[in-house]
Design a protein around this motif. Structure first.
Motif, PDB file in Angstrom:
ATOM      1  N   TYR A  76      84.516  -2.958  32.110  1.00  0.00           N
ATOM      2  CA  TYR A  76      84.003  -4.051  32.810  1.00  0.00           C
ATOM      3  C   TYR A  76      85.072  -5.339  32.506  1.00  0.00           C
ATOM      4  CZ  TYR A  76      79.398  -1.787  33.874  1.00  0.00           C
ATOM      5  OH  TYR A  76      78.603  -1.074  34.541  1.00  0.00           O
ATOM      6  N   ILE A  77      85.323  -5.376  31.444  1.00  0.00           N
ATOM      7  CA  ILE A  77      86.374  -6.386  30.958  1.00  0.00           C
ATOM      8  C   ILE A  77      87.612  -6.485  31.591  1.00  0.00           C
ATOM      9  CG2 ILE A  77      87.964  -7.156  29.015  1.00  0.00           C
ATOM     10  CD1 ILE A  77      85.516  -5.995  27.138  1.00  0.00           C
ATOM     11  N   ILE A 123      89.381  -9.310  38.646  1.00  0.00           N
ATOM     12  CA  ILE A 123      88.912 -10.386  39.853  1.00  0.00           C
ATOM     13  C   ILE A 123      89.188 -11.836  39.416  1.00  0.00           C
ATOM     14  CG2 ILE A 123      86.566 -11.560  40.296  1.00  0.00           C
ATOM     15  CD1 ILE A 123      86.760  -8.546  41.384  1.00  0.00           C
ATOM     16  N   VAL A 124      89.356 -12.159  38.340  1.00  0.00           N
ATOM     17  CA  VAL A 124      89.875 -13.647  37.878  1.00  0.00           C
ATOM     18  C   VAL A 124      91.505 -13.530  38.490  1.00  0.00           C
ATOM     19  CG1 VAL A 124      90.948 -14.917  36.103  1.00  0.00           C
ATOM     20  CG2 VAL A 124      88.465 -13.754  35.827  1.00  0.00           C
ATOM     21  N   ASP A 159      92.775 -16.284  41.349  1.00  0.00           N
ATOM     22  CA  ASP A 159      93.952 -16.956  41.220  1.00  0.00           C
ATOM     23  C   ASP A 159      95.071 -16.662  42.365  1.00  0.00           C
ATOM     24  OD1 ASP A 159      95.502 -18.912  39.378  1.00  0.00           O
ATOM     25  OD2 ASP A 159      96.714 -17.406  39.019  1.00  0.00           O
ATOM     26  N   TYR A 160      95.127 -15.432  42.553  1.00  0.00           N
ATOM     27  CA  TYR A 160      96.090 -15.136  43.715  1.00  0.00           C
ATOM     28  C   TYR A 160      95.626 -15.774  44.864  1.00  0.00           C
ATOM     29  CZ  TYR A 160      99.648 -12.129  46.030  1.00  0.00           C
ATOM     30  OH  TYR A 160     100.721 -11.928  46.672  1.00  0.00           O
ATOM     31  N   ILE A 161      94.414 -15.937  45.133  1.00  0.00           N
ATOM     32  CA  ILE A 161      94.040 -16.617  46.518  1.00  0.00           C
ATOM     33  C   ILE A 161      94.121 -18.159  46.524  1.00  0.00           C
ATOM     34  CG2 ILE A 161      91.636 -17.225  47.859  1.00  0.00           C
ATOM     35  CD1 ILE A 161      90.525 -14.722  46.944  1.00  0.00           C
ATOM     36  N   LEU A 162      93.981 -18.586  45.030  1.00  0.00           N
ATOM     37  CA  LEU A 162      94.490 -20.071  45.012  1.00  0.00           C
ATOM     38  C   LEU A 162      95.871 -20.418  44.978  1.00  0.00           C
ATOM     39  CD1 LEU A 162      91.549 -20.936  42.179  1.00  0.00           C
ATOM     40  CD2 LEU A 162      91.574 -21.190  44.875  1.00  0.00           C
ATOM     41  N   GLY A 163      96.700 -19.438  45.309  1.00  0.00           N
ATOM     42  CA  GLY A 163      98.115 -19.683  45.161  1.00  0.00           C
ATOM     43  C   GLY A 163      98.712 -19.588  43.939  1.00  0.00           C
ATOM     44  N   ASN A 164      98.104 -18.851  42.738  1.00  0.00           N
ATOM     45  CA  ASN A 164      98.749 -18.707  41.537  1.00  0.00           C
ATOM     46  C   ASN A 164      98.704 -20.004  40.944  1.00  0.00           C
ATOM     47  OD1 ASN A 164      99.282 -15.864  41.088  1.00  0.00           O
ATOM     48  ND2 ASN A 164     100.835 -15.798  42.702  1.00  0.00           N
ATOM     49  N   LYS A 165      97.685 -20.582  41.014  1.00  0.00           N
ATOM     50  CA  LYS A 165      97.476 -21.926  40.152  1.00  0.00           C
ATOM     51  C   LYS A 165      97.554 -21.697  38.902  1.00  0.00           C
ATOM     52  CE  LYS A 165      94.510 -26.102  39.840  1.00  0.00           C
ATOM     53  NZ  LYS A 165      93.070 -26.511  40.271  1.00  0.00           N
ATOM     54  N   GLY A 168      97.782 -14.549  38.909  1.00  0.00           N
ATOM     55  CA  GLY A 168      97.805 -13.777  40.181  1.00  0.00           C
ATOM     56  C   GLY A 168      99.157 -12.759  40.218  1.00  0.00           C
ATOM     57  N   TYR A 169     100.144 -13.214  39.493  1.00  0.00           N
ATOM     58  CA  TYR A 169     101.357 -12.489  39.552  1.00  0.00           C
ATOM     59  C   TYR A 169     101.042 -11.065  38.797  1.00  0.00           C
ATOM     60  CZ  TYR A 169     104.071 -16.635  40.751  1.00  0.00           C
ATOM     61  OH  TYR A 169     104.361 -17.791  41.446  1.00  0.00           O
ATOM     62  N   GLY A 170     100.297 -10.997  37.845  1.00  0.00           N
ATOM     63  CA  GLY A 170      99.655  -9.762  37.302  1.00  0.00           C
ATOM     64  C   GLY A 170      99.103  -8.793  38.364  1.00  0.00           C
ATOM     65  N   ILE A 171      98.262  -9.244  39.115  1.00  0.00           N
ATOM     66  CA  ILE A 171      97.736  -8.554  40.207  1.00  0.00           C
ATOM     67  C   ILE A 171      98.848  -7.950  41.154  1.00  0.00           C
ATOM     68  CG2 ILE A 171      96.156  -8.507  42.172  1.00  0.00           C
ATOM     69  CD1 ILE A 171      94.505  -8.631  39.706  1.00  0.00           C
ATOM     70  N   GLU A 172      99.771  -8.899  41.710  1.00  0.00           N
ATOM     71  CA  GLU A 172     100.907  -8.443  42.493  1.00  0.00           C
ATOM     72  C   GLU A 172     101.755  -7.419  41.825  1.00  0.00           C
ATOM     73  OE1 GLU A 172     104.641 -10.847  44.821  1.00  0.00           O
ATOM     74  OE2 GLU A 172     103.054 -11.829  43.999  1.00  0.00           O
ATOM     75  N   ASN A 173     102.183  -7.657  40.699  1.00  0.00           N
ATOM     76  CA  ASN A 173     103.010  -6.554  40.077  1.00  0.00           C
ATOM     77  C   ASN A 173     102.458  -5.559  39.617  1.00  0.00           C
ATOM     78  OD1 ASN A 173     105.158  -8.592  39.707  1.00  0.00           O
ATOM     79  ND2 ASN A 173     104.345  -9.281  37.689  1.00  0.00           N
ATOM     80  N   GLY A 174     100.893  -5.221  39.414  1.00  0.00           N
ATOM     81  CA  GLY A 174     100.185  -3.927  39.308  1.00  0.00           C
ATOM     82  C   GLY A 174     100.140  -3.390  40.667  1.00  0.00           C
ATOM     83  N   ILE A 175      99.830  -3.983  41.758  1.00  0.00           N
ATOM     84  CA  ILE A 175      99.826  -3.266  43.003  1.00  0.00           C
ATOM     85  C   ILE A 175     101.343  -2.814  43.533  1.00  0.00           C
ATOM     86  CG2 ILE A 175      99.198  -3.558  45.415  1.00  0.00           C
ATOM     87  CD1 ILE A 175      96.808  -3.610  43.526  1.00  0.00           C
ATOM     88  N   LYS A 176     102.252  -3.759  43.254  1.00  0.00           N
ATOM     89  CA  LYS A 176     103.635  -3.270  43.737  1.00  0.00           C
ATOM     90  C   LYS A 176     103.968  -2.102  42.868  1.00  0.00           C
ATOM     91  CE  LYS A 176     105.475  -7.860  45.292  1.00  0.00           C
ATOM     92  NZ  LYS A 176     106.283  -8.817  44.792  1.00  0.00           N
ATOM     93  N   SER A 177     103.340  -1.918  41.620  1.00  0.00           N
ATOM     94  CA  SER A 177     103.903  -0.529  40.759  1.00  0.00           C
ATOM     95  C   SER A 177     103.473   0.680  41.500  1.00  0.00           C
ATOM     96  CB  SER A 177     103.368  -0.716  39.629  1.00  0.00           C
ATOM     97  OG  SER A 177     101.793  -0.559  39.529  1.00  0.00           O
ATOM     98  N   MET A 178     102.482   0.355  42.515  1.00  0.00           N
ATOM     99  CA  MET A 178     102.201   1.782  43.226  1.00  0.00           C
ATOM    100  C   MET A 178     103.209   2.466  43.660  1.00  0.00           C
ATOM    101  SD  MET A 178      99.133   2.277  46.176  1.00  0.00           S
ATOM    102  CE  MET A 178      98.166   1.098  45.162  1.00  0.00           C
TER     103      MET A 178
END
Length: 356
Positions: free
Chosen positions: A7-8, A14-15, A19-25, A29-39
């Motif tokens: 859950y954590i 989700i956070v 942040d990615y939706i808000l333009g990486n304010k 969001g870079y963590g999300i991007e890098n994680g998905i790109k690692s696929m």
């Protein structure tokens, strides 16, 4: 407890998405991007090897299991000592192992520590770090290897495996560890060659598996009958990438929130900020240690190398794989890897003292 941890990580995912939706304010969001790109890179290294694990398991069952029939030693102990958990170690253990607890012990714990060290971490490091740092690297790795049996013993207790089974299972681990220690100490240059060959061999086997999957998927030609379904392999990789994205965000928040404590850690361990950053980053992946090895001071090189044996990947791709395949022991997995990793650091501190 495992669900709380999930859950954590899910919350941080989700956070990061917000942040990615808000333009990486907040730069999360870079963590999300890098994680998905690692696929992509994950798929290249994992899909093939996962695809042919049923074939490897069949071969082991046919030609190796008979050797262990009258032995207390589970055959999965040997395979897990040589192959990382997410490179087929768990799948093979699942196919040839005995009880569920032993499969978890070998396929998750041993494979994520010793198997990963032999098949991935050491070959990775040897291919990246400069020759002049080899002695320091080996000193750290030796400290990490020495503490492996202690962490695994604790893991066996937590899994409620009988004492005799734990001791018997640890014997080959201790032997392999001793051989590694002797090899790295006595013939480091030859060990470099051996590990590179091992890594290359595993990579080639994975590519063969990927080729077989591609042939089957694209043109419908099946050269072998026992490949893991492509959908299953891709699903595992996808789950890992998504979990890794959430984990990236979590680690970034931890680094920001505990910045003062990190500075204190620098002073306590007498290492530079790059070393502390690499140590924390290795919780997700040991790659950061070895790509930035030149930036670490000598004490940091030893401590980070020691920790990388057991502690690396504990909150990264390995955890994502464990959650996807055996989430019921995710907490034990984390505890064992961290205990072994911290023991390695303590041993390294004892060994280097004021010499470095």
């Amino acid at each position: 407890m495992e669900k709380i941890m999930l859950y954590i990580v899910g919350l941080f995912f989700i956070v990061g998405i917000i942040d990615y939706i808000l333009g990486n304010k907040f730069k999360l969001g870079y963590g999300i991007e890098n994680g998905i790109k690692s696929m992509g890179s994950l798929a290249l290294s994992m899909v093939g090897i996962l695809s042919i694990t049923p074939i490897i398991s069949d071969l082991l069952s046919k030609y190796v299991l008979s050797v262990f029939n009258k032995s207390l030693l589970d055959p999965s102990i040997i395979s897990s000592s040589l192959i990382a958990v997410d490179m087929g170690g768990f799948k093979i253990a699942e196919a040839i192992g005995g009880s569920a607890d032993i499969i978890y012990f070998s396929g998750i714990l041993i494979s994520s520590i010793l198997g990963c060290t032999i098949s991935f971490t050491i070959p990775l490091a040897l291919g990246i770090i400069d020759e002049k740092h080899m002695d320091i690297f080996c000193n750290g790795i030796l400290c990490g290897i020495i503490t492996i049996p202690i962490g695994l013993f604790i893991g066996g207790i937590l899994l409620k495996i009988s004492l005799i089974e734990i001791v018997v299972s640890l014997l080959p681990i201790i032997i392999i560890s001793i051989l590694l220690i002797i090899g790295l100490y006595k013939i480091p240059s030859k060990m470099v060659i051996y590990f590179k060959r091992l890594a290359k061999g595993i990579f080639i086997i994975g590519l063969i598996g990927l080729g077989l999957q591609g042939l089957n998927s694209i043109v419908g030609i099946s050269l072998v009958n026992n490949l893991l379904p492509l959908e299953e392999a891709i699903t595992i990789v996808g789950k890992i990438a998504i979990f890794l994205a959430g984990s990236n965000v979590m680690l970034e928040v931890i680094k920001r929130f505990f910045s003062k404590q990190i500075i204190t850690l620098e002073r306590k361990l007498h290492i530079n900020s790059d070393s502390v950053a690499a140590l924390i980053g290795s919780l997700a992946s040991a790659v950061i240690i070895f790509t930035d090895f030149d930036k670490l001071d000598n004490r940091g090189k030893v401590l980070c190398s020691a920790f990388s044996v057991s502690g690396a990947y504990v909150l990264g791709g390995q955890l994502a794989y464990v959650v996807a395949e055996a989430k019921e022991i995710a907490l034990i997995y984390i505890l064992v890897k961290l205990i072994s990793g911290f023991l390695a650091i303590l041993l390294a501190l004892k060994v280097i003292k004021n010499d470095i």
